[in-house]
Design a protein around this motif. Structure first.
Motif, mmCIF file in Angstrom:
data_model
loop_
_atom_site.group_PDB
_atom_site.id
_atom_site.type_symbol
_atom_site.label_atom_id
_atom_site.label_comp_id
_atom_site.label_asym_id
_atom_site.label_seq_id
_atom_site.Cartn_x
_atom_site.Cartn_y
_atom_site.Cartn_z
ATOM 1 N N HIS A 115 -9.871 -27.897 1.329
ATOM 2 C CA HIS A 115 -10.764 -28.110 0.013
ATOM 3 C C HIS A 115 -10.660 -29.374 -0.456
ATOM 4 N N ALA A 116 -9.335 -30.337 -0.493
ATOM 5 C CA ALA A 116 -9.396 -31.598 -0.959
ATOM 6 C C ALA A 116 -10.235 -32.447 -0.272
ATOM 7 N N LYS A 172 -5.199 -37.222 7.910
ATOM 8 C CA LYS A 172 -6.087 -36.746 8.932
ATOM 9 C C LYS A 172 -7.201 -36.003 8.536
ATOM 10 N N THR A 173 -6.778 -34.948 7.872
ATOM 11 C CA THR A 173 -7.842 -34.072 7.544
ATOM 12 C C THR A 173 -8.787 -34.775 6.502
ATOM 13 N N ALA A 174 -8.398 -35.369 5.365
ATOM 14 C CA ALA A 174 -9.238 -36.198 4.506
ATOM 15 C C ALA A 174 -9.931 -37.370 5.210
ATOM 16 N N ARG A 175 -9.323 -37.991 6.040
ATOM 17 C CA ARG A 175 -10.113 -39.179 6.887
ATOM 18 C C ARG A 175 -11.179 -38.410 7.733
ATOM 19 N N ASP A 176 -10.981 -37.379 8.393
ATOM 20 C CA ASP A 176 -11.738 -36.983 9.256
ATOM 21 C C ASP A 176 -13.218 -36.550 8.353
ATOM 22 N N ALA A 177 -13.013 -35.769 7.257
ATOM 23 C CA ALA A 177 -14.156 -35.728 6.340
ATOM 24 C C ALA A 177 -14.734 -36.591 5.924
#
Length: 277
Positions: free
Chosen positions: A198-199, A231-236
């Motif tokens: 969600h972030a 990684k999750t934020a960078r991918d999004a």
């Protein structure tokens, strides 16, 4: 210009130093005064330079040091009426010098225009902030605790240069982890904490050419890792066509190097100091 120094972020305590062209503010004081003083020392700063304290809410990891720090360093504590009331019945006590934030809106403080809006969390009245440096126009958004992303939050965070955003847990790590079921439900529920998923979606919704850096905050030491959150934020953000690569995870136990509104990261903090909790 705005510079953000994360003095520490996580379930053991949160404090964020925000410097502008004409003054400095602290967002949250989730450490005792001795630890706060050590964190300021590690950042090569002095608490006396702070012109005021903004509190997101009353939970101890955000506000346990507010009353003592206010008394020691003559800070005025700015928080919602409900947060001030909640602090008055806690062991740490109510700060001596207080100012009450309205339901929402903005004010001028220490060279910043401070905007605030409620966010969903199991506290009396949790707030997110946007601080705009009045001299340069640089903008920093801070969202520390939120159970979900409410309608309008991305719009509130528009045109930021810096974003500090809770990225508390990985969904799978929380589900498979050691916490008891009621605590898992509280963390992952609509009044708990933002997951990496969600972030990252909120960060992507805030992405634009002028966004220089994203600092992920309040990471769980049990249900997350800095590498996974970043990684999750960078991918999004890449899927949202954000061209930069400045995504950082704030640590709990040491000070993160200052991050400025031009995307620069300052020299490493004095991490070798003994930073007690």
């Amino acid at each position: 210009m705005i510079t953000i120094t994360m003095l520490g972020s996580g379930s053991r305590g949160n404090a964020i130093l925000v410097d502008g062209s004409a003054g400095s503010l602290l967002v949250d004081a989730g450490f005792g005064v001795r630890t706060l003083a050590k964190r300021f020392e590690a950042a090569a700063r002095r608490p006396e330079e702070v012109g005021g304290l903004l509190l997101t809410h009353e939970h101890v990891d955000h506000a346990c040091g507010a009353a003592a720090a206010c008394d020691r360093w003559s800070w005025t504590v700015h928080a919602s009426a409900a947060t001030h009331t909640a602090l008055s019945v806690q062991a740490s006590g109510a700060p001596a010098d207080v100012a009450v934030l309205g339901t929402s809106g903005q004010m001028s403080l220490c060279g910043f225009t401070v905007e605030h809006t409620p966010v969903p969390h199991d506290a009396s009245d949790c707030r997110a902030f946007v601080l705009t440096d009045e001299a340069s126009g640089a903008r920093a958004g801070i969202v520390l605790d939120a159970g979900h992303v409410p309608d309008g939050l991305a719009a509130f965070l528009e045109r930021l240069d810096l974003l500090v955003l809770e990225s508390n847990h990985d969904d799978a790590m929380l589900a498979d982890g050691p916490y008891p079921a009621p605590l898992k439900a509280r963390i992952g529920g609509g009044q708990g904490h933002l997951s990496n998923r969600h972030a990252s979606a909120l960060a992507a919704a805030c992405a634009h050419r002028g966004l220089r850096a994203v600092v992920l905050a309040h990471l769980s030491e049990t249900n997350n890792t800095p590498e996974l959150a970043v990684k999750t934020a960078r991918d999004a953000l890449r899927k949202a066509a954000w061209k930069r690569d400045s995504v950082l995870a704030a640590p709990q136990r040491i000070v993160l190097s200052p991050v400025s509104a031009d995307g620069g990261v300052g020299r490493p903090a004095a991490a070798q100091l003994s930073l007690g909790l």
